[in-house]
Every structure is written in structure tokens, then in C-alpha cells.
Write an enzyme that holds these catalytic residues in place. Structure first.
Site, mmCIF file in Angstrom:
data_model
loop_
_atom_site.group_PDB
_atom_site.id
_atom_site.type_symbol
_atom_site.label_atom_id
_atom_site.label_comp_id
_atom_site.label_asym_id
_atom_site.label_seq_id
_atom_site.Cartn_x
_atom_site.Cartn_y
_atom_site.Cartn_z
ATOM 1 N N ARG A 274 0.786 -1.259 0.095
ATOM 2 C CA ARG A 274 -0.018 0.009 -0.107
ATOM 3 C C ARG A 274 0.913 1.276 -0.132
ATOM 4 O O ARG A 274 0.291 2.339 -0.164
ATOM 5 C CB ARG A 274 -1.027 0.056 1.338
ATOM 6 C CG ARG A 274 -1.726 -1.261 1.279
ATOM 7 C CD ARG A 274 -2.870 -1.205 0.051
ATOM 8 N NE ARG A 274 -3.746 -2.258 0.416
ATOM 9 C CZ ARG A 274 -4.380 -3.155 -0.672
ATOM 10 N NH1 ARG A 274 -3.702 -2.818 -1.770
ATOM 11 N NH2 ARG A 274 -5.150 -4.181 -0.257
ATOM 12 N N ASN B 210 0.851 -3.137 -7.280
ATOM 13 C CA ASN B 210 -0.384 -2.702 -7.301
ATOM 14 C C ASN B 210 -0.394 -1.462 -6.434
ATOM 15 O O ASN B 210 -1.401 -1.141 -5.957
ATOM 16 C CB ASN B 210 -1.371 -3.610 -7.389
ATOM 17 C CG ASN B 210 -1.495 -4.202 -6.245
ATOM 18 O OD1 ASN B 210 -0.565 -4.292 -5.322
ATOM 19 N ND2 ASN B 210 -2.891 -4.855 -5.836
ATOM 20 N N ASP C 49 -0.615 -13.581 0.904
ATOM 21 C CA ASP C 49 -1.627 -12.594 0.180
ATOM 22 C C ASP C 49 -1.942 -11.547 1.069
ATOM 23 O O ASP C 49 -3.321 -11.128 1.044
ATOM 24 C CB ASP C 49 -2.915 -13.553 -0.271
ATOM 25 C CG ASP C 49 -3.669 -12.832 -1.405
ATOM 26 O OD1 ASP C 49 -3.046 -12.011 -2.104
ATOM 27 O OD2 ASP C 49 -4.825 -12.911 -1.341
ATOM 28 N N GLY D 211 -9.940 -8.315 0.376
ATOM 29 C CA GLY D 211 -8.729 -8.720 0.875
ATOM 30 C C GLY D 211 -8.676 -9.123 2.229
ATOM 31 O O GLY D 211 -9.462 -8.540 3.094
#
Lengths: 326, 439
Positions: B79, B109, B319, B338
């Protein structure tokens, strides 16, 4: 502030909220239907105002536009003497700013007795009910449930046929997106009716048979021997080449007209939760047939059923003497 | 976590005695001791220090617990940059340390996407400043993960990107995927895919009875195997190296097993929630169990557990997908996908071991040497000369997961109050203790 006591279990409806018909027992449903039945005449009296809910506050909180359901709840509350406030909120505006939970907390601080909530997202009404101290009635959440619609359908059928056990009910149309279909499937099964769903496979949810229904793609075969034909509204935006190729193709194969109706029992009743798309899912000739169509009666039963629900969910607080904000 | 002074000084030797040494790469599983000198493992073995530890060497008594290579987590969302209110490289590193993870590989990402050299260098620099666990990153396969133009795979890998993926987005265009697999051969790079056919994966949970009851749009299990099958054809066509991430269905597992048997260069991983939970965890609209791909049917869950045990699934990744409360306390359909996983990776992964489905050493391979090998990283081994990245854990200790105690900035775990067995006691990176459990 302390939460109010849980409703007493011996009142016939031992739930704090009405969020769905899934999981309600036959006795609980019958309790609500009996009470609603007693309110039908109230709506027909010249002097129809009652005082059972005097001093109570009902807030209708609609995150999705609705005319008939909101009006029906407003009238139901007013006929019982409650103060009713209706709020329409655009969910698209809420999404970006204040959260659903903030909205719930804000309204909760005003101490309503009942929140009647409609929301375009499945599960949103349950989420909201977890954050407030008052009773919550689900007036439709996404594609999940619309319990008062199923109750009013059941009341309509019961008054016409004397009961639901043993009847064969066909629900036709957009089952995939329909909260009305889900609430009806649970309730009708609980009361002993046989339920069929009729739709093209693109409008049937996965493993729908597991909900206790028989599914049909062919309208005539599905309607064969049915006592009740429930049509569902098809959102026209779902018709342009996505779930079905076109409106005219849909009407040709799944629209209810006099010809297809001959497959059902000769006295089969026709129902529709409204608003109808005439010429899309139902032909006007059938919809307006006064011998068969009970569509307007459904609207009348709607008010009675909502009176019963409002009364039931506030009655217990009253008995326990713990009504906040009074 | 403050480093423990006794072990902090470089080049100082530290003896880990009274340990159960586990090195999945060599198959070592036995009692013994290990000594680190500076950032490296100097020596290890069953007879080491049998005569006692020499004077002047710091000693850590492992109390008979397991000493293994530090975990290598090959899929973490950091993040940072862009969403530092959910997680930062520092908070993720602390979470990793508490979870026994000594090396993590970050998804590209972020905002901006790690699709250029500056992005790779940013992650490396922040990790150096934080100086806890080893942080590597994927580069994106395509610019801004948009699925159209390839990134500079060669340059990015030269600057440290260990593999390539578009994160949670599948490379949907077959021709782009073909070129990526083909071009990546130049540098022998792995293309990791989130294998879901996007046109079929528009729902929010597993398609089936529960989704129908909840009135939520479903994602069919077929969305995964369709993309896996397509990709395997492209691997055959190009000879590229392919890694399927987050495998969640029986059908995809059997296709991957066949491809491996045919000799294709294919690997895959899963995350603990795909073998410890099924779709019922969504229950009454629990958004903390909303994850992508969705939690599947019981049959698929059992198939994932079997595939971990029989080695078809090469690696287990956390993950780790942090989300703040505001992204999760929403109606199910609009809540984010998530689960945070760094601090629960080891205990949840131990479940198949405790159920007797597999040996501890085989499970550890999924968490250490195998993901390291897939990503081309020289970590995840317990051998002389290797980096002194270690985890000391008690595989039996029972506890209940408490997200409020997580070091991660986000607490979005569906495992609240979930009983587990296995607790990380100490985490060591380059010979430095960076985490030690409360006694």
C-alpha cells in the site's frame, strides 16, 4: 445508553427486526398474517385512524426510489397513529461521503421506534440493523429479501384460497435479481406451498433448486396446473442484449398473455408486485382481468401487512415499558 | 520491535543451542545447534557445541523449539506508495517480523504502480531505511497494470524486480500474455498471473447456493480454470516461465498438475484462507471474508489442502491485503476485497500438519525454499554461508488469533478468535533479532 430488552418470546413473533422471511417459522408468519387480516377492515372504515402507535416514531429511510412501498409504510404507520417521517437518500451520494453506518448512527440518535429501510445493496439493511437500538424492517435490500412483499402476497392468496398449503405457485421472470422472489420462495415453502420458478437460465441464480423450487425454462410447462401465477418486474436495462436479447423476444417467450395462461388452472390467480411493465412481462388483457388478477388487492393487503409488522415490532417494547424517546 | 542488544552487533557470533533444526531444502530435521557470524550462518549440525559453547559467544537457548529458515512470503500488498493509511513498508515489515517472515515480495499494484525503475528503487530505499525484513518487489507486466503495453522487464529486473505480475488484475489479452511470456524468456523471468477470466469474475463471492440466498452476484469456479487453461497453452507456445497465484479451485489444480507432468515450467501458490476456510465464512455478509478469488466451496477447499500436502501447490503466500475499516464496514458488494495475512501465515499454514496431512518439513518448504526459488532469491535455506535469516517457533503452542494485536495498520482478518497452534518466538534477519515474542 443501554440497549432495549429483547422482545419476549411468547408474543407470537420473537424477533427484534424483520429482515427477511428466511428462517421465520410457520407460526410466526401466521401470527403476522392473522394480525394483518384484522387490519384489512380498518383500511376500509370511514374512520380508519387507530391509536396503537400514538407517540411512536417511524422513519422510512429509502436509499432507492420507491413510490408504492414507501407510501404503503407511511399509510400503515399513520393509520396506527404513529408519527411517520420519510427520507429519500441517493445511495450514489452516500457512497462517497457519509457511510451507511454514519447515517444509521445519526438517525439512531433521534430515537425512532422503527426504521423502515430500503437499500440497493444486498445485506445493507442487516448491516444497519446491527448499529441501531430500534426495530428495523427490511423494505427491500438489493437482490436479497423483501419480506413485507412476501407477507402481503401470502395474505392475498390466503384470503382468496383459504390457505397456502398444497397450492402450486409459479414465480416467473427475473429470479436472479429479485428480492421478491427470494422472500416468496422461503415463505411459501414454509407454509407448505409448492414453488416453481420460470425464467430463461440467464435470469435464474445458481443452484436455485436448493432453495426448494422446481425450475422451468418453458412457460407453458411451468404454468401447467398452477394455482397462482406471480409475475416479476423485469428491469428494462437488463433486457438490451445482456440477460435477454430483446423486449419483444422476452415477451414472446416469457410474457404472460391469455394464451400461455391457459396452461394454468382455470381459476389461477395472477399476481404482480408492481410496478408493471405492460407488454414486457404481462399483457394488459391479463393484468386487468377482474376475475383473475388480484394485483390491486395486493396493494391493499400491503398496507394491512405493514400495519401488522409495525405494531408487532413496537408492541414488545411497549409491554416491557422501555420505549426510548417517548 | 527494538533489536535485542545481545545479538545486534555485526560480526559477533551467536550460538542457537538446543534447537530442532529444520532445513527443507536439504531435508535436515533433527536436534542440534547453529551459529551465526555477522549476517551469515557460520556452522550448524547435531554435534555442534556438544562439548559446550566457547567463551565470548552469545548464546540463545531455543528450548527445543523449531529453528528454520525465515519465511519467504511471495505475495504481499504494501500500500506504500499511495495508500499509507492502510499500510506502509514500515508497518508491513513489523507485521512480517512478528509473523516470522524474513523476506517478502511486494505486489506492484501501488499508486503509482511499480512499472518503472524509480518504483523499484523507491521500495528498495524505504526497505533499507526501515531495516527490518528483506523487501523485494514484483514489477508490473504491463504499464499501470492496464494489460496493454509491456513494461521494461529487462531493466526492471536489473534494478531488482524479482518477477512480474499485474497484481490482482489478470493479463486478460491473450496476445499481450503471449508476448510477456515470450519476451520474459530473454532474461529467464517468471510471469505471475492472477488467474481469473475478468469477464466472468464480476461477482463478489463464490457462485452457488449461498450467493443465491444472500442475493449477491457470484464468481463461478470456472473463471479460474478457464484462465489457467489459456495460460498453459500460451506457456506451451512460448516456452515461458509461468506462476499461477492464489489457486483456489480443484479444476485449476488438476490442470496445473497435468502441465507439470508434461514438463512445462509452471508453478503455483495459494494462501492459507483457501485451505482453512470455505465460502460459508462469508455467512451473513461478513466483509472480512471477502477476498479475490473468493473463498470457494468445501470441495475446492479440500482440494487446495490436498494439493498443498502433495506438493502440486509449490508455495503458500500470505496474500497480505490490508484495508482500513472504512473500506470493509460497508454493504458486502461495495466493500474491498482482501485479508491481512502476514501475522497469521505460519499458524494457519500449520493446520494441515496438525491434521496429519503432511510433514512439518514439507510444509516449511512451501514457506521458505520453494517460493525463494520461484522468485530467484538466495534465501530460505539453513546452510553454511547462507544469510542468517531465521525463525524460531513452537509449532504446538495454542492461541487464538486477535486482529487487534496485529502490528499491521489494518486488521481485516476473518480469523478473529480463530484457534490455532504454532507461535513465532523469534525472528532473525542477517543475524539480527528483529522480533521476539513476549515470554
Amino acid at each position: 445508553m443501554s440497549a432495549r430488552p429483547e422482545p419476549l418470546p411468547n408474543t407470537g413473533f420473537p424477533h427484534r427486526h424483520l429482515l427477511g422471511t428466511e428462517g421465520l417459522s410457520a407460526g410466526e408468519i401466521t401470527f403476522l398474517l392473522d394480525l394483518a387480516d384484522s387490519y384489512v377492515d380498518v383500511g376500509r372504515d370511514a374512520e380508519m385512524k387507530r391509536t396503537r402507535l400514538r407517540g411512536r416514531t417511524v422513519i422510512n429511510l429509502f436509499f432507492e426510489s420507491s413510490t408504492r412501498t414507501r407510501t404503503s409504510f407511511e399509510l400503515a404507520g399513520k393509520r396506527l397513529g404513529a408519527d411517520v417521517i420519510s427520507m429519500s437518500v441517493a445511495w450514489s451520494a452516500i457512497k462517497k461521503g457519509e457511510t451507511l453506518i454514519d447515517t444509521a448512527m445519526t438517525l439512531n440518535a433521534m430515537h425512532p421506534d422503527v426504521l423502515v429501510v430500503r437499500h440497493p445493496e444486498s445485506g445493507a439493511v442487516k448491516l444497519l440493523s446491527e448499529k441501531v437500538n430500534c426495530a428495523v424492517i427490511n423494505a427491500g435490500d438489493g437482490s436479497h429479501e423483501h419480506p413485507t412483499q412476501a407477507l402481503l402476497d401470502a395474505l392475498t392468496i390466503r384470503r382468496r384460497r383459504g390457505g397456502l398449503a398444497g397450492l402450486t405457485v409459479a414465480i416467473c421472470g427475473d429470479i436472479l435479481h429479485s428480492r421478491v422472489a427470494r422472500s416468496n420462495i422461503y415463505l411459501l415453502n414454509t407454509l407448505g406451498a409448492r414453488v416453481r420458478v420460470i425464467a430463461p437460465p440467464t435470469l435464474l441464480p445458481a443452484e436455485v433448486e436448493r432453495l426448494g423450487v422446481e425450475s422451468f425454462f418453458d412457460m407453458r410447462r411451468g404454468l401447467e396446473g398452477c394455482d397462482i401465477v406471480m409475475m416479476l418486474r423485469l428491469q428494462t436495462e437488463r433486457m438490451q442484449g445482456s440477460f435477454v436479447p430483446s423486449i419483444r423476444e422476452y415477451f414472446r417467450f416469457f410474457g404472460l398473455d391469455r394464451d400461455k395462461l391457459t396452461a394454468a388452472k382455470p381459476d389461477a390467480l395472477i399476481m404482480h408486485p408492481g410496478p408493471m411493465n405492460r407488454g414486457v412481462e404481462i399483457d394488459s388483457e391479463v393484468a386487468d382481468d377482474i376475475d383473475r388478477s388480484v394485483i390491486r388487492e395486493q396493494v391493499e393487503m400491503g398496507v394491512a401487512v405493514r400495519m401488522a409488522c409495525l405494531e408487532t415490532l413496537t408492541r414488545d417494547w411497549h409491554a416491557a415499558g422501555a420505549g426510548a424517546g417517548a | 520491535m527494538k533489536p535485542i542488544p545481545a545479538t545486534a552487533k555485526a560480526a559477533e557470533a551467536v550460538a542457537y543451542v538446543n534447537a530442532r533444526l529444520l532445513d527443507p531444502a536439504s531435508g535436515l530435521d533433527g536436534r542440534g545447534a547453529l551459529v551465526t557470524r555477522g549476517a551469515q550462518i557460520a556452522e550448524l549440525g547435531p554435534q555442534l557445541f556438544a562439548e559446550g559453547v566457547p567463551d565470548g559467544m552469545a548464546v540463545i537457548d531455543c528450548g527445543g523449539h523449531c529453528l528454520a529458515p525465515g519465511l519467504v512470503d511471495m505475495r504481499v500488498q504494501l500500500r506504500e506508495p499511495g495508500e499509507e493509511h492502510k499500510e506502509t513498508i514500515e508497518t508491513a515489515s513489523r507485521a512480517a517480523a512478528a509473523g516470522g517472515v524474513t523476506t517478502l515480495v511486494a505486489q506492484p499494484n501501488t499508486d503509482p504502480v511499480v512499472d518503472d525503475v524509480a518504483g523499484v528503487e523507491f521500495v528498495a530505499r524505504r526497505a533499507r531505511e526501515v531495516k527490518l525484513v528483506k523487501v523485494f518487489t514484483y514489477g508490473s507486466v504491463t504499464r499501470r497494470c492496464e494489460g496493454a503495453e509491456l513494461t521494461e522487464l529487462g531493466l526492471l529486473s536489473e534494478y531488482g524486480a524479482v518477477a512480474f505480475t499485474d497484481g490482482l488484475r489478470a493479463v486478460a489479452d491473450a496476445n499481450v500474455m503471449r508476448r510477456a511470456l515470450s519476451y520474459a524468456r530473454t532474461f529467464d523471468l517468471v510471469i505471475a498471473q492472477h488467474p481469473e477470466e475478468p469477464a466472468l469474475a464480476t461477482g463478489v463471492m463464490n457462485e452457488g447456493e449461498l450467493a443465491t440466498r444472500l442475493g449477491l452476484p457470484g464468481i463461478p469456479a470456472a473463471a479460474e480454470v478457464i484462465m489457467v487453461e489459456r495460460d498453459l497453452r500460451l506457456v506451451e507456445l512460448t516456452g515461458g516461465r509461468y506462476h499461477a497465484a492464489n489457486i483456489s479451485t480443484r479444476a485449476a489444480i488438476s490442470r496445473i498438475a497435468e502441465a507439470k507432468a508434461r514438463g512445462l515450467r509452471v508453478t503455483c501458490d495459494t494462501a492459507p484462507h483457501y485451505f482453512s476456510l470455505n465460502e460459508n465464512a462469508v455467512g451473513d455478509y461478513r466483509t472480512f471474508a471477502k477476498v479475490w478469488p473468493p473463498l470457494r466451496s468445501e470441495g475446492d477447499r479440500a482440494a487446495v489442502a490436498e494439493a498443498v500436502a502433495d506438493g502440486t501447490i509449490d508455495a503458500i503466500a500470505s496474500d497480505h491485503s490490508p484495508h482500513d475499516q472504512d473500506s470493509k464496514r460497508l454493504p458486502f458488494q461495495v466493500a474491498d476485497f482482501g485479508i491481512v495475512g502476514l501475522e497469521t501465515l505460519l499458524p494457519l499454514s500449520l493446520e494441515p500438519v496438525h491434521r496429519g496431512q503432511m510433514a512439518l518439513i514439507d510444509l516449511l518448504a512451501c514457506l521458505t525454499c520453494r517460493p525463494a526459488e520461484i522468485c530467484g532469491l538466495a534465501v530460505g535455506r539453513l546452510a553454511e554461508g547462507c544469510a542468517a535469516d531465521l525463525v524460531l517457533f513452537d509449532p504446538e503452542r495454542p492461541w487464538r488469533i486477535d486482529p487487534d494485536s496485529f502490528r499491521s495498520k489494518s486488521k481485516n482478518s476473518p480469523f478473529d478468535d480463530h484457534p490455532v497452534q504454532g507461535r513465532v518466538l523469534r525472528t532473525v534477519v542477517d543475524g539480527r533479532t528483529i522480533y521476539q515474542a513476549d515470554a
